[in-house]
Design an enzyme around this catalytic site. Structure first.
Site, mmCIF file in Angstrom:
data_model
loop_
_atom_site.group_PDB
_atom_site.id
_atom_site.type_symbol
_atom_site.label_atom_id
_atom_site.label_comp_id
_atom_site.label_asym_id
_atom_site.label_seq_id
_atom_site.Cartn_x
_atom_site.Cartn_y
_atom_site.Cartn_z
ATOM 1 C CD GLU A 45 7.694 11.831 4.708
ATOM 2 O OE1 GLU A 45 8.909 12.068 4.785
ATOM 3 O OE2 GLU A 45 7.120 11.480 3.649
ATOM 4 C CE LYS A 118 12.424 10.410 3.788
ATOM 5 N NZ LYS A 118 11.399 11.311 3.230
ATOM 6 C CB CYS A 155 8.590 8.909 2.699
ATOM 7 S SG CYS A 155 7.747 9.383 1.154
#
Length: 296
Positions: A45, A118, A155
């Protein structure tokens, strides 16, 4: 398409303030992975620089770039040169005041195959992502490529079984998690190990529950807090790949830069889902309450 897929994930340090240094490290890893036979390559990331979300600083928005943009152009050229699919993670500037934490997929011909923004954005000490990132608006949609349908999550998404399930229901062949996660250096060793084990365990659970391979690619290294309020974050590496029953296929250490290769057999997902038909037995008539924040 063969059922076998050679995948590489690149665990690297990203702490240099010069994005060119970090990108060069990523490109070296990509070239090594391709030379060793990988056709799909996953990066950590926000691999172009230090994890800037440790503090809230408006100057950090200058790091963002459009997609497509300069980094996707560079990665696309390398993807086409080597004939590989690359999954990278960028700070996306969509408009003034509108930014995302975005994963991009470069196809083996160099084109931008798709992106994922995300969806789950944390706001914790040292991880002030809500200051920087607007939650994603592209949903949980796998990205179709020459090596299969990639279910890419980022994540904090990795803690949510709903995200993994929706990617699986949409036809993902595997789940990929670019990651930047680590320890508070002030926590004792036992607490640090509990956190790392929880991170691994929940993702292995996504593999089991969905009958899919899961690959998580993390960064390494101690990155100081630019604001000086904490001792920073020691990113714990431990990048790993597991199969559709949660079995380990490969795992990196906590502190070393590594290019790991693993062979994924998509037929294994078919076989496992036949003996553990979780999707068949879901009670879709009884899950409406999952769309509620809490059941009072």
């Amino acid at each position: 398409m063969s059922s076998k897929l050679t995948l590489a994930f690149i665990q690297q340090a990203c702490g240099d303030p010069d994005p060119r240094v970090n990108l060069d490290a990523s490109l070296r890893g990509i070239r090594e992975a391709a030379a060793r036979g990988a056709s799909l390559i996953l990066l950590p990331e926000l691999h172009l620089g230090p994890y800037f979300c440790q503090t809230e600083d408006t100057q950090r928005f200058d790091l963002a770039e459009p997609i497509p943009g300069p980094t996707t152009d560079k990665l696309g050229k390398v993807a086409a040169e080597l004939g590989v699919v690359i999954v990278a993670s960028l700070f996306e500037r969509r408009a003034a005041g509108l930014y995302h934490n975005t994963a991009v997929v470069l196809e083996s011909d160099g084109c931008l195959a798709g992106k994922y923004r995300k969806m789950h954005i944390p706001d914790d000490p040292g991880y002030y992502e809500k200051f920087y990132f607007t939650p994603g608006d592209l949903g949980f949609a796998p990205i179709a490529t020459s090596v299969g349908k990639l279910g890419i999550l980022v994540c904090w998404d990795q803690w949510y079984p709903e995200a993994a399930r929706l990617m699986a229901l949409a036809g993902a062949d595997l789940l990929l998690y670019p990651t930047a996660i680590g320890w508070n250096p002030d926590d004792d060793g036992e607490e640090q190990e509990r956190q790392r084990n929880a991170w691994i365990t929940v993702q292995r659970g996504h593999a089991v529950a969905n009958g899919l391979p899961v690959i998580a690619c993390n960064r390494i290294g101690l990155e100081p807090d630019p604001g000086g309020q904490t001792r920073g974050i020691r990113f714990w590496g431990s990048s790993f790949a597991v199969g559709p029953q949660g079995e380990y296929l490969a795992q990196a250490g906590v502190a070393d830069e590594q290019v790991l290769l693993v062979e994924i057999d998509r037929q294994r997902s078919e076989d496992v889902r036949r003996i553990w038909p979780f999707l068949r037995d879901r009670r879709i008539d009884a899950y409406a309450a999952l769309t509620r924040r809490f059941i009072d």
